[in-house]
Design a protein around this motif. Sequence first.
Motif, PDB file in Angstrom:
ATOM      1  N   MET A   1     -22.382  28.017   0.833  1.00 51.85           N
ATOM      2  CA  MET A   1     -22.566  29.380   0.377  1.00 51.85           C
ATOM      3  C   MET A   1     -23.029  30.255   1.534  1.00 51.85           C
ATOM      4  SD  MET A   1     -26.252  29.377  -1.588  1.00 51.85           S
ATOM      5  CE  MET A   1     -25.662  28.412  -2.969  1.00 51.85           C
ATOM      6  N   TRP A   2     -22.844  31.561   1.362  1.00 50.76           N
ATOM      7  CA  TRP A   2     -23.448  32.560   2.230  1.00 50.76           C
ATOM      8  C   TRP A   2     -24.698  33.097   1.537  1.00 50.76           C
ATOM      9  CZ3 TRP A   2     -21.411  33.482   6.996  1.00 50.76           C
ATOM     10  CH2 TRP A   2     -20.063  33.188   7.221  1.00 50.76           C
ATOM     11  N   HIS A  26     -20.143  37.094  -5.429  1.00 49.03           N
ATOM     12  CA  HIS A  26     -19.971  35.675  -5.756  1.00 49.03           C
ATOM     13  C   HIS A  26     -18.551  35.214  -5.447  1.00 49.03           C
ATOM     14  CE1 HIS A  26     -23.689  35.110  -8.566  1.00 49.03           C
ATOM     15  NE2 HIS A  26     -23.972  35.813  -7.482  1.00 49.03           N
ATOM     16  N   GLY A  29     -18.137  34.262  -1.968  1.00 48.19           N
ATOM     17  CA  GLY A  29     -18.957  33.144  -1.519  1.00 48.19           C
ATOM     18  C   GLY A  29     -20.395  33.500  -1.225  1.00 48.19           C
ATOM     19  N   THR A  31     -23.218  33.731  -2.811  1.00 43.35           N
ATOM     20  CA  THR A  31     -23.757  33.361  -4.119  1.00 43.35           C
ATOM     21  C   THR A  31     -25.275  33.393  -4.166  1.00 43.35           C
ATOM     22  OG1 THR A  31     -23.511  31.049  -3.461  1.00 43.35           O
ATOM     23  CG2 THR A  31     -21.757  31.997  -4.792  1.00 43.35           C
ATOM     24  N   ARG A 261     -21.824  29.831   8.667  1.00 42.52           N
ATOM     25  CA  ARG A 261     -22.339  29.730   7.300  1.00 42.52           C
ATOM     26  C   ARG A 261     -23.428  28.664   7.213  1.00 42.52           C
ATOM     27  NH1 ARG A 261     -17.612  29.598   4.676  1.00 42.52           N
ATOM     28  NH2 ARG A 261     -17.433  27.372   5.093  1.00 42.52           N
TER      29      ARG A 261
END
Length: 282
Positions: A1-2, A26, A29, A31, A261
Amino acid sequence: MWIDTHCHLDAPEFDVDRPDVIARAHAAGVTMQVIPAVMPSTFESARQAAVDARGGYALGTHPLYVHQAGPDPVAALAAALQVHGADPRLVAIGEIGLDHFVPELQDPVSRRAQEDLYAAQLALAAEHGLPVILHVRRSADLLLKHLRRQRDAGRPVPGGIAHAFNGSAQQAQSFVELGFCLGFGGAMTFDRALQIRRLAASLPDAAVVLETDAPDIPPHWLYRTAAERAAGARSRNEPAELPAIGAVLAGLRGWSIDQTRTHTTRNAVTALPRLRGLGVLL
């Protein structure tokens, strides 16, 4: 996730389409978002936005609101921490700090009020074992002075994030030595932001996190001139822009997107440990 470590998702600019903004983030990514309050009257809206986005929030009074925050913002923060201190979504004290740029807050009374408020909020962060999210604008040395004062008194603040950092390399290193990460966002995407881009490229891998400061500090591809804004053009930033901002960081550091990330997510959890309890995957 970011992880967007700093976005004001509760801001009025998002009132018309906040669910769509969250959905776009979301889908991109992003989230996890961290939503800092700016004064006691926004404590509940920041908390509710975090619940809606399944993210985290921070409580504190921003230096720009030092004269609008009510008669005793420190007491208001202390009371809120009694109620919400154990909430897993409460990840920090913030947004707090000092602003030595905005002209109307540079008179001696305003500067003193900012400094007293900042010191008192640091003390509460140390008391509750929470990291801080710092507003740093032409004020890094004085912010560092108070952080060191807390440390030297045996009541250290457990690190946090220096948001939208644009100070010197020496100041950056001082924050890192005190356990802070530095936040980089839309300003880093402008070629002319030479100092910010140098720092983003050269800091230790463990010192960098990403943020949008949405709806503010748009990246270059969203920027509109004053004339364009006056004509109705919109430059609203939002959390879904974070991966593209991350791609700029990747180019500056020579990282792949996956490395960017991974590093920035890990760093965010190190800076704000309660994020781990919210399901952040490393």
